[in-house]
Design an enzyme around this catalytic site. Structure first.
Site, PDB file in Angstrom:
ATOM      1  N   ASP A   1       0.853  -1.181   0.000  1.00  0.00           N
ATOM      2  CA  ASP A   1       0.000   0.000   0.000  1.00  0.00           C
ATOM      3  C   ASP A   1       0.895   1.239   0.000  1.00  0.00           C
ATOM      4  O   ASP A   1       1.974   1.226   0.602  1.00  0.00           O
ATOM      5  CB  ASP A   1      -0.855   0.047   1.267  1.00  0.00           C
ATOM      6  CG  ASP A   1      -2.016  -0.922   1.240  1.00  0.00           C
ATOM      7  OD1 ASP A   1      -2.079  -1.755   0.317  1.00  0.00           O
ATOM      8  OD2 ASP A   1      -2.863  -0.847   2.149  1.00  0.00           O
TER       9      ASP A   1
ATOM     10  N   HIS B   1       4.704  -7.442  -0.123  1.00  0.00           N
ATOM     11  CA  HIS B   1       4.348  -8.718  -0.740  1.00  0.00           C
ATOM     12  C   HIS B   1       5.028  -8.879  -2.097  1.00  0.00           C
ATOM     13  O   HIS B   1       5.557  -7.920  -2.663  1.00  0.00           O
ATOM     14  CB  HIS B   1       2.835  -8.806  -0.884  1.00  0.00           C
ATOM     15  CG  HIS B   1       2.108  -8.868   0.427  1.00  0.00           C
ATOM     16  ND1 HIS B   1       1.434  -9.990   0.861  1.00  0.00           N
ATOM     17  CD2 HIS B   1       1.964  -7.944   1.423  1.00  0.00           C
ATOM     18  CE1 HIS B   1       0.909  -9.758   2.051  1.00  0.00           C
ATOM     19  NE2 HIS B   1       1.214  -8.519   2.416  1.00  0.00           N
TER      20      HIS B   1
ATOM     21  N   SER C   1       8.447   3.465   5.056  1.00  0.00           N
ATOM     22  CA  SER C   1       9.595   3.640   4.182  1.00  0.00           C
ATOM     23  C   SER C   1       9.206   3.466   2.727  1.00  0.00           C
ATOM     24  O   SER C   1       8.099   3.804   2.328  1.00  0.00           O
ATOM     25  CB  SER C   1      10.714   2.682   4.571  1.00  0.00           C
ATOM     26  OG  SER C   1      11.934   3.129   4.024  1.00  0.00           O
TER      27      SER C   1
END
Length: 299
Positions: A88, A145, A246
Site C-alpha cells: 500500500d 508482498h 519507508s
C-alpha cells in the site's frame, strides 16, 4: 528557500541512527497505558482504518510495532492479474531503466549499481529493464508482498544514512535511495531476474523478512547472504515488513508494460497491495510511448 528544501537540509546533521533506535525502543514498549496512548494518538492523527485489520481492537496489540505491522483481514487486498503492487502507498516513479539509471524525482537519478550496494555485475542484469517505486506513508499497511512468484537467491544488507523518504526529501536529496540503509533481495522468476529493495528511513526501527526475521540494523559494512536451499515465495505472498514507514524499489531485467498506469504519468498514484500495475515482465514489448510517458513522470 522553500520549506521542502529547508526540511531536507536540516536532516544532514541529525544523528539518524541514534534517533531511529530511540524511537524503536519506544515503539517496542509493552507498558500498557503508554503503548495504548501511542496507538490511539497515531490512529487519530493519520486516520487509520482499523476495520480492515485481522484484529480491529487497537488495545489488543502488545506494542506499537505490533500494531504498526498489523495483518489485514482475509480478502482486504484481492490479488489482480499481471504485475502486482507490492505494498500500500504511493507509486512515485515507474518506467524504463535508462542505461542502468533510475528516476528518483524531477532532476534526480541514481544508478542501479549504487542501489544494489556497489555490485556492477548484478546491476548489469537490469541495464535495460523496468522499475517502480512505492512510498509507504505512516497510515499505510506496512507489509511488503511479492509482485511475482520468485525464488530468493541472495540477500544483501547495505549500510547507510536514514534520511526521510517523503516527497520533500526525495525531491531535494540526491541519490536518496542509494544513500539510505537498505535491504536488497534478489529473486529469480519465470519472467527473469527481479530485485526488491527495502529502503530504510528516519525513525524506521527495523526491516524484517519472512525468511530471516529482523535484518536491520546490523554492522557498518555490506553483508551478503546466499541461499543454497531454495526459498520460494508465491505471487502475492508476504516477503517482509517495515517497523515504521519507508519505500520499496522494485526492478526487473525485462521490460514491463505499465498498462494499468496509462495516462497517469506526471504525478504520484495512490496504490494498494495486490493491485495490477501492468503486464508481467517480458510478456509484451512496452511501447515507446509508455516508456516516454513514465520517464516524463519525473522529468
Amino acid at each position: 528557500m522553500t520549506l521542502a528544501k529547508l526540511f531536507s537540509l536540516i536532516q544532514y546533521p541529525i544523528p539518524h541512527h541514534l534517533l531511529s533506535r530511540l524511537v524503536g525502543l519506544l515503539a517496542d514498549c509493552r507498558i500498557g497505558w503508554l503503548k495504548n496512548l501511542l496507538i490511539r494518538a497515531f490512529i487519530k492523527r493519520f486516520k487509520v482504518d482499523m476495520s480492515q485489520a485481522v484484529e480491529s481492537d487497537p488495545r489488543v496489540y502488545p506494542s506499537f510495532n505490533a500494531f504498526f505491522t498489523r495483518a489485514l483481514a482475509a480478502g482486504a487486498r484481492p490479488l489482480e492479474d499481471g504485475l502486482l503492487c507490492p505494498a500500500d502507498g504511493t507509486l512515485s516513479q515507474w518506467g524504463a531503466i535508462d542505461h542502468g539509471r533510475l528516476v528518483q524525482a524531477k532532476g534526480h537519478r541514481f544508478s542501479m549499481t549504487e542501489l544494489l550496494g556497489g555490485d556492477p555485475r548484478a546491476a548489469t542484469r537490469y541495464q535495460s529493464g523496468s522499475f517502480a517505486t512505492v512510498y509507504l506513508s505512516p497510515k499505510d499497511y506496512h507489509r511488503v508482498h511479492m509482485p511475482l512468484a520468485g525464488t530468493l537467491t541472495e540477500m544483501v544488507y547495505v549500510p547507510g544514512r536514514l534520511f526521510s523518504v517523503n516527497d520533500a526529501t526525495t525531491r531535494h536529496v540526491p541519490g536518496l535511495f542509494a544513500r539510505n540503509e537498505r535491504l536488497v533481495c534478489h529473486f529469480e522468476t519465470e519472467h527473469g531476474p527481479m530485485v526488491l529493495v527495502l529502503v530504510g528511513a528516519m525513525i524506521v526501527a527495523a526491516i524484517e523478512t519472512v525468511w530471516a526475521g529482523q535484518v536491520t540494523p546490523q554492522s557498518g559494512r555490506v553483508e551478503r547472504v546466499r541461499f543454497d536451499r531454495p526459498i520460494h515465495l508465491a505471487k502475492g505472498a508476504e516477503m517482509g515488513r517495515f517497523k515504521l514507514g519507508s519505500t520499496v524499489v522494485m526492478a526487473f531485467a525485462e521490460k514491463v508494460d505499465f498498462d494499468a498506469l496509462s495516462g497517469k504519468a506526471g504525478s504520484p498514484v495512490a496504490v494498494s497491495m495486490g493491485q495490477r500495475l501492468g503486464g508481467e515482465p517480458g510478456t509484451s514489448a512496452a511501447p515507446a510511448t509508455a516508456d516516454d510517458e513514465a520517464t516524463a513522470s519525473a522529468d
